[in-house]
Design a protein around this motif. Structure first.
Motif, PDB file in Angstrom:
ATOM      1  N   PHE A  65       1.909  -3.328   8.394  1.00  0.00           N
ATOM      2  CA  PHE A  65       0.717  -2.684   8.704  1.00  0.00           C
ATOM      3  C   PHE A  65      -0.131  -3.842   9.668  1.00  0.00           C
ATOM      4  O   PHE A  65      -0.938  -4.436   8.828  1.00  0.00           O
ATOM      5  N   ARG A  66       0.115  -3.970  10.761  1.00  0.00           N
ATOM      6  CA  ARG A  66      -0.287  -5.248  11.296  1.00  0.00           C
ATOM      7  C   ARG A  66      -1.855  -5.318  11.493  1.00  0.00           C
ATOM      8  O   ARG A  66      -2.370  -6.734  11.610  1.00  0.00           O
ATOM      9  N   THR A  67      -2.342  -4.510  11.734  1.00  0.00           N
ATOM     10  CA  THR A  67      -3.727  -4.322  11.864  1.00  0.00           C
ATOM     11  C   THR A  67      -4.881  -4.509  10.616  1.00  0.00           C
ATOM     12  O   THR A  67      -5.924  -4.539  10.620  1.00  0.00           O
ATOM     13  N   ALA A  68      -4.280  -4.404   9.488  1.00  0.00           N
ATOM     14  CA  ALA A  68      -4.852  -4.093   8.288  1.00  0.00           C
ATOM     15  C   ALA A  68      -5.093  -5.694   7.801  1.00  0.00           C
ATOM     16  O   ALA A  68      -3.984  -6.708   7.871  1.00  0.00           O
ATOM     17  N   GLN A  69      -6.278  -5.984   7.170  1.00  0.00           N
ATOM     18  CA  GLN A  69      -6.584  -7.232   6.714  1.00  0.00           C
ATOM     19  C   GLN A  69      -5.716  -7.471   5.214  1.00  0.00           C
ATOM     20  O   GLN A  69      -6.224  -6.747   4.315  1.00  0.00           O
ATOM     21  N   PRO A  70      -4.817  -8.393   4.941  1.00  0.00           N
ATOM     22  CA  PRO A  70      -4.149  -8.344   3.474  1.00  0.00           C
ATOM     23  C   PRO A  70      -5.227  -9.003   2.476  1.00  0.00           C
ATOM     24  O   PRO A  70      -6.130  -9.637   2.913  1.00  0.00           O
TER      25      PRO A  70
ATOM     26  N   ARG B  29       0.846  -1.125   0.037  1.00  0.00           N
ATOM     27  CA  ARG B  29      -0.005   0.028  -0.124  1.00  0.00           C
ATOM     28  C   ARG B  29       1.029   1.166  -0.082  1.00  0.00           C
ATOM     29  O   ARG B  29       2.073   1.232   0.503  1.00  0.00           O
ATOM     30  N   GLY B  30       0.343   2.250  -0.509  1.00  0.00           N
ATOM     31  CA  GLY B  30       1.154   3.611  -0.514  1.00  0.00           C
ATOM     32  C   GLY B  30       0.977   4.244  -1.948  1.00  0.00           C
ATOM     33  O   GLY B  30       0.099   3.684  -2.877  1.00  0.00           O
ATOM     34  N   GLY B  31       1.505   5.437  -2.254  1.00  0.00           N
ATOM     35  CA  GLY B  31       1.104   6.152  -3.132  1.00  0.00           C
ATOM     36  C   GLY B  31       2.145   5.818  -4.474  1.00  0.00           C
ATOM     37  O   GLY B  31       3.094   5.272  -4.501  1.00  0.00           O
TER      38      GLY B  31
ATOM     39  N   ARG C 111       3.226  -1.164   4.210  1.00  0.00           N
ATOM     40  CA  ARG C 111       3.080   0.335   3.625  1.00  0.00           C
ATOM     41  C   ARG C 111       4.316   0.782   2.996  1.00  0.00           C
ATOM     42  O   ARG C 111       5.550   0.971   3.908  1.00  0.00           O
ATOM     43  N   VAL C 112       4.445   0.922   1.833  1.00  0.00           N
ATOM     44  CA  VAL C 112       5.794   1.033   1.439  1.00  0.00           C
ATOM     45  C   VAL C 112       6.123   2.495   1.586  1.00  0.00           C
ATOM     46  O   VAL C 112       5.410   3.537   1.331  1.00  0.00           O
TER      47      VAL C 112
END
Length: 289
Positions: free
Chosen positions: A206-211, A187-189, A220-221
């Motif tokens: 980003f440990r709380t995000a669902q992949p 994820r990222g721009g 997050r790049v």
């Protein structure tokens, strides 16, 4: 004290029953030690038993699992596996802990594990082997015939450094690391510019995000650059991402070291008759670039 804490964590993860319950047996053509007692030929093993070889190898039977200990090696026995404390061992049908790593061969596979401080060398024979950090993160998927040199850290890192081809599936960006074979979601721009290209990237976990489906976690790049290397065709919408091309196989450490959860990983792949065992032997004199 660190070793004691590590051993207790490992035994807890692999299961520990009372010392009066046998969990298996050890057999060797010569002498070996069980809990510092010299044994000739055979011995009964209990959860918590420590087995140490000298000049001869030793074979352990723990339920349906099998452990082949090399000379000058030491393991501690648990209910569901072993903790490698010194030397080398082959593990089939059960899990092993080495340093801060949990090593899980798939059904029919054998994990060849060597402690070469500060590294843990893992090779896969007959089938793939999964390597997890003690935190639970999958950090490597070792394919049959391949070997990795891993430098684990006790601390769960919040950063990752990976190399691989970027694909875009249903609006989400995926990268399969060329060293570990682990797929993550990016994820990222400005990621569109990298689709279909190979990149080197670093980012924050980003440990709380669902992949996305098929990915183990979200990164997050924070920095990325395109590098040389071919990538497969971009999959059509709704189709699974095409895996990056296989890397050349040679008996040396190759590629940019990568890592997840504070574990640095470098490839030590051996092709031809030498196999993964030869790669592990050769790697003792190699350094990651």
């Amino acid at each position: 004290m660190v070793r004691t804490a590590l051993g207790l964590l490992a035994l807890s993860a692999l299961g520990l029953r009372g010392a009066t319950d046998p969990v298996g047996a050890a057999q060797a053509p010569g002498r070996f030690r069980v809990d510092n007692a010299v044994v000739d030929g055979n011995a009964t093993l209990y959860a918590g038993s420590r087995v140490e070889t000298d000049r001869a190898s030793s074979r352990l039977r723990l339920g349906a699992g099998r452990v082949e200990m090399a000379p000058a090696s030491r393991v501690r026995v648990a209910e569901k596996g072993i903790i490698l404390e010194q030397g080398s061992t082959d593990v089939t049908g059960m899990e092993a802990v080495a340093s801060w790593l949990r090593i899980a061969p798939e059904a029919g596979s054998t994990a060849k594990i060597t402690l070469a401080a500060p590294n843990v060398l893992v090779a896969a024979a007959k089938g793939p082997v999964r390597v997890f950090h003690r935190s639970g993160d999958l950090i490597a998927f070792v394919e049959a015939g391949a070997a990795l040199s891993l430098t684990p850290s006790a601390q769960q890192s919040d950063t990752a450094s990976l190399t691989g081809c970027v694909t875009k599936v249903e609006g989400r960006y995926l990268l399969k690391d060329v060293n570990t074979n682990v797929t993550v979601e990016l994820r990222g721009g400005n990621l569109d510019q990298f689709v279909g290209r190979r990149i080197e990237m670093t980012g924050a976990v980003f440990r709380t995000a669902q992949p996305a489906p098929g990915a183990t976690q979200v990164i997050r790049v924070t920095d990325a650059k395109a590098v040389s290397g071919e990538c497969g065709a971009q999959p059509a919408a709704g189709q699974p991402a095409q895996q990056p091309p296989a890397q050349p196989k040679a008996p040396r450490v190759e590629g940019r070291p990568s890592g997840i959860s504070g574990t640095t990983v470098a490839v030590i792949v051996a092709g031809g008759a030498g196999g993964a065992g030869a790669a592990l032997a050769a790697s003792r004199g190699s350094k990651s670039r």
